[in-house]
Design a protein around this motif. Sequence first.
Motif, PDB file in Angstrom:
ATOM      1  N   TRP A 156      -4.807   6.561  -0.556  1.00 19.30           N
ATOM      2  CA  TRP A 156      -3.922   5.620  -0.488  1.00 19.30           C
ATOM      3  C   TRP A 156      -4.325   4.497  -1.566  1.00 19.30           C
ATOM      4  CZ3 TRP A 156      -6.398   1.037   0.187  1.00 19.30           C
ATOM      5  CH2 TRP A 156      -7.972   1.092   0.769  1.00 19.30           C
ATOM      6  N   HIS A 157      -3.376   3.893  -1.939  1.00 23.25           N
ATOM      7  CA  HIS A 157      -3.811   2.724  -2.827  1.00 23.25           C
ATOM      8  C   HIS A 157      -2.792   1.591  -3.003  1.00 23.25           C
ATOM      9  CE1 HIS A 157      -0.735   4.279  -5.795  1.00 23.25           C
ATOM     10  NE2 HIS A 157      -1.091   5.345  -5.632  1.00 23.25           N
ATOM     11  N   ALA A 158      -3.145   0.469  -3.540  1.00 26.37           N
ATOM     12  CA  ALA A 158      -2.304  -0.720  -3.879  1.00 26.37           C
ATOM     13  C   ALA A 158      -1.085  -0.173  -4.708  1.00 26.37           C
ATOM     14  CB  ALA A 158      -2.862  -1.876  -4.252  1.00 26.37           C
ATOM     15  N   HIS A 159       0.152  -0.604  -4.490  1.00 25.84           N
ATOM     16  CA  HIS A 159       1.257  -0.134  -5.559  1.00 25.84           C
ATOM     17  C   HIS A 159       2.142  -1.186  -6.102  1.00 25.84           C
ATOM     18  CE1 HIS A 159       3.714   2.502  -7.554  1.00 25.84           C
ATOM     19  NE2 HIS A 159       3.562   3.607  -6.895  1.00 25.84           N
ATOM     20  N   VAL A 160       0.983  -2.319  -6.555  1.00 23.61           N
ATOM     21  CA  VAL A 160       1.493  -3.830  -7.018  1.00 23.61           C
ATOM     22  C   VAL A 160       0.497  -4.155  -8.270  1.00 23.61           C
ATOM     23  CG1 VAL A 160       0.427  -5.031  -5.160  1.00 23.61           C
ATOM     24  CG2 VAL A 160       2.219  -5.966  -6.427  1.00 23.61           C
ATOM     25  N   MET A 175       9.503   7.913  -9.371  1.00 30.01           N
ATOM     26  CA  MET A 175       8.911   9.000 -10.326  1.00 30.01           C
ATOM     27  C   MET A 175       8.416   8.169 -11.373  1.00 30.01           C
ATOM     28  SD  MET A 175       9.754  12.711 -11.777  1.00 30.01           S
ATOM     29  CE  MET A 175      10.869  12.043 -13.085  1.00 30.01           C
ATOM     30  N   HIS A 176       7.181   8.332 -11.521  1.00 31.64           N
ATOM     31  CA  HIS A 176       6.263   7.726 -12.718  1.00 31.64           C
ATOM     32  C   HIS A 176       5.103   8.219 -13.169  1.00 31.64           C
ATOM     33  CE1 HIS A 176       3.038   6.073 -10.325  1.00 31.64           C
ATOM     34  NE2 HIS A 176       4.037   6.042  -9.021  1.00 31.64           N
ATOM     35  N   CYS A 177       4.716   7.791 -14.357  1.00 31.81           N
ATOM     36  CA  CYS A 177       3.166   8.300 -14.872  1.00 31.81           C
ATOM     37  C   CYS A 177       2.344   7.384 -14.145  1.00 31.81           C
ATOM     38  CB  CYS A 177       3.270   7.800 -16.247  1.00 31.81           C
ATOM     39  SG  CYS A 177       1.821   8.240 -17.170  1.00 31.81           S
ATOM     40  N   HIS A 178       1.357   8.170 -13.697  1.00 32.03           N
ATOM     41  CA  HIS A 178       0.266   7.728 -12.831  1.00 32.03           C
ATOM     42  C   HIS A 178      -0.797   6.924 -13.763  1.00 32.03           C
ATOM     43  CE1 HIS A 178      -1.777   6.706  -9.118  1.00 32.03           C
ATOM     44  NE2 HIS A 178      -0.697   7.251  -8.410  1.00 32.03           N
ATOM     45  N   LEU A 179      -0.729   6.924 -15.050  1.00 31.98           N
ATOM     46  CA  LEU A 179      -1.370   5.983 -15.950  1.00 31.98           C
ATOM     47  C   LEU A 179      -0.795   4.462 -15.839  1.00 31.98           C
ATOM     48  CD1 LEU A 179      -1.473   8.225 -18.993  1.00 31.98           C
ATOM     49  CD2 LEU A 179      -3.492   7.999 -17.374  1.00 31.98           C
ATOM     50  N   ILE A 216       2.438  12.909 -14.275  1.00 37.85           N
ATOM     51  CA  ILE A 216       3.801  12.320 -13.719  1.00 37.85           C
ATOM     52  C   ILE A 216       3.865  12.547 -12.109  1.00 37.85           C
ATOM     53  CG2 ILE A 216       6.420  12.530 -13.588  1.00 37.85           C
ATOM     54  CD1 ILE A 216       5.108  11.536 -16.178  1.00 37.85           C
ATOM     55  N   HIS A 217       4.063  11.496 -11.493  1.00 38.10           N
ATOM     56  CA  HIS A 217       3.967  11.542  -9.882  1.00 38.10           C
ATOM     57  C   HIS A 217       5.264  11.210  -9.150  1.00 38.10           C
ATOM     58  CE1 HIS A 217       2.800  10.845  -5.781  1.00 38.10           C
ATOM     59  NE2 HIS A 217       2.792   9.712  -5.865  1.00 38.10           N
ATOM     60  N   LEU A 218       5.673  12.181  -8.046  1.00 42.31           N
ATOM     61  CA  LEU A 218       6.835  11.924  -7.435  1.00 42.31           C
ATOM     62  C   LEU A 218       6.867  11.640  -6.019  1.00 42.31           C
ATOM     63  CD1 LEU A 218       9.947  12.287  -7.588  1.00 42.31           C
ATOM     64  CD2 LEU A 218       9.786  14.627  -6.946  1.00 42.31           C
ATOM     65  N   HIS A 219       7.308  10.530  -5.777  1.00 42.90           N
ATOM     66  CA  HIS A 219       7.288   9.820  -4.479  1.00 42.90           C
ATOM     67  C   HIS A 219       8.143  10.983  -3.375  1.00 42.90           C
ATOM     68  CE1 HIS A 219       5.147   5.760  -5.008  1.00 42.90           C
ATOM     69  NE2 HIS A 219       4.983   6.567  -6.199  1.00 42.90           N
ATOM     70  N   GLY A 220       7.538  11.134  -2.345  1.00 46.81           N
ATOM     71  CA  GLY A 220       8.797  11.517  -1.421  1.00 46.81           C
ATOM     72  C   GLY A 220       8.934  13.081  -1.357  1.00 46.81           C
ATOM     73  N   ILE A 229       0.802  -1.041   0.018  1.00 48.84           N
ATOM     74  CA  ILE A 229      -0.044  -0.047   0.072  1.00 48.84           C
ATOM     75  C   ILE A 229       0.944   1.035   0.044  1.00 48.84           C
ATOM     76  CG2 ILE A 229      -1.747   1.047   1.234  1.00 48.84           C
ATOM     77  CD1 ILE A 229      -3.030  -1.449   0.484  1.00 48.84           C
ATOM     78  N   HIS A 230       0.638   2.153  -1.019  1.00 43.28           N
ATOM     79  CA  HIS A 230       1.202   3.374  -0.774  1.00 43.28           C
ATOM     80  C   HIS A 230       0.371   4.546  -0.261  1.00 43.28           C
ATOM     81  CE1 HIS A 230       3.291   6.952  -2.503  1.00 43.28           C
ATOM     82  NE2 HIS A 230       2.596   7.161  -3.454  1.00 43.28           N
ATOM     83  N   TRP A 231       0.827   5.471   0.379  1.00 41.48           N
ATOM     84  CA  TRP A 231       0.394   6.622   0.609  1.00 41.48           C
ATOM     85  C   TRP A 231       0.494   7.959  -0.085  1.00 41.48           C
ATOM     86  CZ3 TRP A 231      -2.405   3.985   4.262  1.00 41.48           C
ATOM     87  CH2 TRP A 231      -1.839   2.616   4.574  1.00 41.48           C
TER      88      TRP A 231
HETATM   89 CU1  C2O Z   1      -0.167   6.888  -6.486  1.00 42.67          CU
HETATM   90 CU2  C2O Z   1       3.689   5.516  -7.241  1.00 42.67          CU
HETATM   91  O1  C2O Z   1       1.580   6.132  -6.846  1.00 42.67           O
END
Ligand code: C2O
Length: 577
Positions: A139-143, A539-543, A482-486, A94-96
Amino acid sequence: MTNLITALFIYFLLYLFLFNNHSNYVVGFTSQRQGGRSTIFYDFKVQTTRITKLCNTKDIPTINGMYPGPVVYAQEDDKVIIRVTNESPYNITIHWHGIQQRLSCWSDGPSYITQCPMQTGQNFTYEFTLQQQKGTFFWHAHVSWLRATLYGAIVVYTKKGVPYPFKFPYEEHIIMLGEYWMKDMVQIEQAVLASGGAPPPADAFTINGQPGPNYNCSANDIYKLDVVPGKTYLLRLINAALNQEHFFAIANHKLTIVEVDGEYTKPLTTDRVMLGPGQTLNVLVTADKPIARYSMAIGPYQSAKNVSFQNITSIAYFQYFGATANDLSLPAALPRFDDNLAVKTVMDGIKSLHPVAVPNDIDRNLFVTIGLNVQKCRSKNPQKDCKAKGGGVMAASMNNISFSNPNISILEAYYKNINGYFTEDFPGVPLKFYDFANGAPNNPPNDTNSLNGTRTYVLDYGTRVQLILQDTSTVSTENHPIHLHGYSFYVVGYGTGNYDPDTADFNLVDPPYMNTIGVPVGGWAAIRFVADNPGVWFMHCHLEIHLSWGLSVVFIVKNGEGPLERLPHPPADLPRC
Ligand code: C2O
């Protein structure tokens, strides 16, 4: 005596949290910490739940049997502890989304980036602090593609006594946009990747899990929001869809945007908004129209050419008290699916509420192309395995590198110095320069396939980064979220065509602070952030399909010198691969 009762009550709550493993409800409770901050506990059980939609019954992964999943409520600066137990047959993380995870990269959640998935029967406790964060997240599953049904909102309230920078709304509601498939998501993903071609469109779009009356066999699966005439509502919009960007509108009503990605904006009033997957947006809506039932609708924004997509809109009801149940709903005016101008017009108006501290001097200036590719067919059975245009295999890339997941997590490999799982040679500029936005040298028969690899880009602690994201037309130009984590980042500029530093117009005064940027179709966006959160950040495309095809990269941010600049040790229960 009162103390004794309080103590007993706390023990009772602890008992519920620790030992009540078979209950089907969410245990979300709070304990006070010093300084007025609280610790919030949630118990997430990943289960399979049978649901029927569109006259089709299937088992979907859920949290505690809920679809959409439970809402995580907290306050700014709270500590959040969520124990996730995997009682499903799927591998889970799970990713927040949008939570910055300061010094808690181990709890970020993307599979094979910061952790290995929890297998059936395993559990993992995610722990993080909502440091200086408030607003709407999710939050969503990330797998795999499991986030199709495994998602829920995160609502972080302001600290006690801190008002909103706008008139307090009468009520607040969460509106989650989603997509629904009748088939099993893991099977769909596998079939799509095996075919080399494009994914099937969703069977339906959903609003808070309900498709609404426009699809076959869904006449009664409608989300309704009852509103009091004259009152103002805060809607927390979240696009949790997999592969589709969406317009949102309410018939005859204006929307006033006040927050984007968990940050306040200058109020902007509009007839409609667009959200890419991964984007969140708070809007105010006043029920100031004649008493009636209005439709609250979502419809596709499809900026890529020659893509098949679901074009039936999903509607919910924005229904005034006093409207009769069999009133027809007034239709909402959604833009056409390819209305790029409607997207740009809103984007042009989004500014931070106050002037902000944008990094002025830049240490690293990166230029990253984003787009799709067609790789060469290597199968003996091309008719079956190479269904991309021209008989190739679909891929996607950043700087022409298609990211492939390793089979242990990059964070673990990095932290423990285990060699052989990733390299540190992601190029900071494209391997080849060409007319990105208009030329298409990657199209077959021109042969410049993307390269596969698990390449990362390493940043020293504190590096001030500027990143230009440039859309390419190699297969088709497209708006990529494009989404960046952290981190969140300042969106200092964007435009159409190829980025040109001499003509690019930057806003260094009040740019929006976001975690997901819809890079304009056939255009570019410039973002800035300071790499002051050590860890391994995706960092990734959220599609989701683009993520599967490799449209991602990993930043490794090194530790700094100070005590609050180092990533702590991994938690003891981190799942093993
Ligand atoms: Cu909402 Cu790496 O994602």
